[in-house]
Design an enzyme around this catalytic site. Structure first.
Site, PDB file in Angstrom:
ATOM      1  N   ASP A  94      33.743  29.535  54.062  1.00 14.46           N
ATOM      2  CA  ASP A  94      32.633  29.701  54.981  1.00 14.46           C
ATOM      3  C   ASP A  94      33.047  30.466  56.229  1.00 14.46           C
ATOM      4  O   ASP A  94      32.378  31.393  56.657  1.00 14.46           O
ATOM      5  CB  ASP A  94      32.019  28.335  55.344  1.00 14.46           C
ATOM      6  CG  ASP A  94      33.074  27.307  55.769  1.00 14.46           C
ATOM      7  OD1 ASP A  94      34.277  27.626  55.791  1.00 14.46           O
ATOM      8  OD2 ASP A  94      32.680  26.164  56.068  1.00 14.46           O
ATOM      9  N   ASP A  97      38.844  30.552  61.332  1.00 17.61           N
ATOM     10  CA  ASP A  97      38.920  30.217  62.749  1.00 17.61           C
ATOM     11  C   ASP A  97      40.372  30.464  63.203  1.00 17.61           C
ATOM     12  O   ASP A  97      40.736  31.594  63.491  1.00 17.61           O
ATOM     13  CB  ASP A  97      38.476  28.754  62.865  1.00 17.61           C
ATOM     14  CG  ASP A  97      38.358  28.248  64.275  1.00 17.61           C
ATOM     15  OD1 ASP A  97      37.858  28.988  65.130  1.00 17.61           O
ATOM     16  OD2 ASP A  97      38.762  27.092  64.532  1.00 17.61           O
ATOM     17  N   VAL A 147      29.760  26.762  65.110  1.00 12.29           N
ATOM     18  CA  VAL A 147      28.521  27.035  64.384  1.00 12.29           C
ATOM     19  C   VAL A 147      28.310  26.052  63.235  1.00 12.29           C
ATOM     20  O   VAL A 147      29.273  25.528  62.669  1.00 12.29           O
ATOM     21  CB  VAL A 147      28.501  28.486  63.842  1.00 12.29           C
ATOM     22  CG1 VAL A 147      28.359  29.487  64.980  1.00 12.29           C
ATOM     23  CG2 VAL A 147      29.744  28.800  63.025  1.00 12.29           C
ATOM     24  N   ASP A 153      29.356  22.303  58.797  1.00 10.31           N
ATOM     25  CA  ASP A 153      28.880  21.023  59.318  1.00 10.31           C
ATOM     26  C   ASP A 153      29.468  20.709  60.690  1.00 10.31           C
ATOM     27  O   ASP A 153      30.448  21.299  61.127  1.00 10.31           O
ATOM     28  CB  ASP A 153      29.314  19.890  58.389  1.00 10.31           C
ATOM     29  CG  ASP A 153      30.805  19.574  58.542  1.00 10.31           C
ATOM     30  OD1 ASP A 153      31.620  20.496  58.397  1.00 10.31           O
ATOM     31  OD2 ASP A 153      31.142  18.412  58.839  1.00 10.31           O
ATOM     32  N   ARG A 159      24.703  20.918  57.090  1.00 11.83           N
ATOM     33  CA  ARG A 159      25.158  21.846  56.058  1.00 11.83           C
ATOM     34  C   ARG A 159      23.990  22.528  55.339  1.00 11.83           C
ATOM     35  O   ARG A 159      24.125  23.630  54.822  1.00 11.83           O
ATOM     36  CB  ARG A 159      25.988  21.105  54.997  1.00 11.83           C
ATOM     37  CG  ARG A 159      27.348  20.632  55.469  1.00 11.83           C
ATOM     38  CD  ARG A 159      28.181  20.226  54.274  1.00 11.83           C
ATOM     39  NE  ARG A 159      29.310  19.379  54.613  1.00 11.83           N
ATOM     40  CZ  ARG A 159      30.509  19.822  54.986  1.00 11.83           C
ATOM     41  NH1 ARG A 159      30.727  21.108  55.088  1.00 11.83           N
ATOM     42  NH2 ARG A 159      31.475  18.986  55.270  1.00 11.83           N
TER      43      ARG A 159
HETATM   44  P1  IMP Z   1      40.967  27.361  60.344  1.00  9.72           P
HETATM   45  O1  IMP Z   1      42.056  26.770  59.525  1.00  9.72           O
HETATM   46  O2  IMP Z   1      41.133  27.048  61.795  1.00  9.72           O
HETATM   47  O3  IMP Z   1      40.756  28.837  60.105  1.00  9.72           O
HETATM   48  O4  IMP Z   1      39.676  26.570  60.009  1.00  9.72           O
HETATM   49  C1  IMP Z   1      38.946  26.778  58.936  1.00  9.72           C
HETATM   50  C2  IMP Z   1      38.024  25.619  58.698  1.00  9.72           C
HETATM   51  O5  IMP Z   1      37.662  24.911  59.898  1.00  9.72           O
HETATM   52  C3  IMP Z   1      36.751  26.163  58.117  1.00  9.72           C
HETATM   53  O6  IMP Z   1      36.847  26.314  56.730  1.00  9.72           O
HETATM   54  C4  IMP Z   1      35.754  25.123  58.573  1.00  9.72           C
HETATM   55  O7  IMP Z   1      35.746  24.070  57.634  1.00  9.72           O
HETATM   56  C5  IMP Z   1      36.276  24.622  59.887  1.00  9.72           C
HETATM   57  N1  IMP Z   1      35.613  25.319  61.007  1.00  9.72           N
HETATM   58  C6  IMP Z   1      36.148  26.236  61.822  1.00  9.72           C
HETATM   59  N2  IMP Z   1      35.254  26.685  62.722  1.00  9.72           N
HETATM   60  C7  IMP Z   1      34.116  26.034  62.455  1.00  9.72           C
HETATM   61  C8  IMP Z   1      32.790  26.081  63.027  1.00  9.72           C
HETATM   62  O8  IMP Z   1      32.475  26.812  63.986  1.00  9.72           O
HETATM   63  N3  IMP Z   1      31.868  25.261  62.460  1.00  9.72           N
HETATM   64  C9  IMP Z   1      32.148  24.440  61.414  1.00  9.72           C
HETATM   65  N4  IMP Z   1      33.348  24.376  60.838  1.00  9.72           N
HETATM   66  C10 IMP Z   1      34.332  25.169  61.358  1.00  9.72           C
HETATM   67 MG    MG Z   2      36.178  24.804  55.455  1.00 11.45          MG
END
Ligand code: IMP
Ligand code: MG
Length: 168
Positions: A94, A97, A147, A153, A159
């Site tokens: 999705d 981040d 978001v 979520d 969701r």
């Molecule tokens: P990362 O490992 O920090 O890149 O995080 C990835 C995961 O964090 C995504 O697959 C989401 O499940 C969750 N996540 C990161 N940012 C958001 C957001 O703005 N809304 C909801 N879930 C998020």
């Molecule tokens: Mg995720």
């Protein structure tokens, strides 16, 4: 809650991604790997617009530490059921981040010797990146804001919203 992308904007972007991915993978069979739970709606919509045969599997990852983003330590809590060796694999998520989740998954899946391994995310928050990782396909690039909707979520809520909203 403020609307960032209406359902129509999201669907238009999904169609664009599907067209590009369909060109790049023409003539192949691809295993789509969805990251649960957030990717399930994006994967459902994207997969129905791809012009090549697909198979699907899902992986569930957990990062230690609660809250709004990953802490840095990730593990697989539900693994794939598919043998990856020699396959063309496309990871579907999705949002990216910090990049920790995708970087970890790519490292783990590469070790299984797929023929190719690429990734697509609907949303990218590049300003939040903690590790070097760039998905091969990105729908929308957004600011540092939390978001929800379209699979994303907050505490398991929102969701099912067809658009994407900023939670404040
Ligand atoms: P990362 O490992 O920090 O890149 O995080 C990835 C995961 O964090 C995504 O697959 C989401 O499940 C969750 N996540 C990161 N940012 C958001 C957001 O703005 N809304 C909801 N879930 C998020
Ligand atoms: Mg995720």
């Amino acid at each position: 809650m403020k609307r960032l992308f209406a359902e129509e904007d999201v669907q238009r972007q999904v169609r664009r991604l599907a067209r590009k991915i369909s060109r790049d993978f023409a003539g192949r069979e691809v295993l789509l790997v969805g990251i649960l739970k957030g990717a399930f709606i994006f994967l459902a919509d994207l997969s129905r617009r791809l012009a090549f045969p697909v198979k699907m599997d899902f992986v569930r990852l957990a990062s230690y530490g609660a809250g709004r983003s990953s802490s840095g330590k990730v593990r697989i809590t539900k693994d794939l059921e598919t043998f990856l060796q020699g396959k063309d694999v496309l990871i579907v998520d999705d949002i990216i981040d910090t990049g920790v989740t995708l970087k970890y998954l790519v490292r783990r899946l590469k070790a299984r010797r797929p023929r190719s391994l690429k990734s697509v995310v609907l949303l990218d928050k590049p300003s939040r990146r903690k590790v070097r990782f760039q998905p091969d396909y990105v729908g929308f690039t957004i600011e540092d804001q939390f978001v929800v909707g379209y699979g994303l979520d907050f505490n398991e809520e929102y969701r099912n919203l067809p658009g994407i909203y900023v939670l404040k």
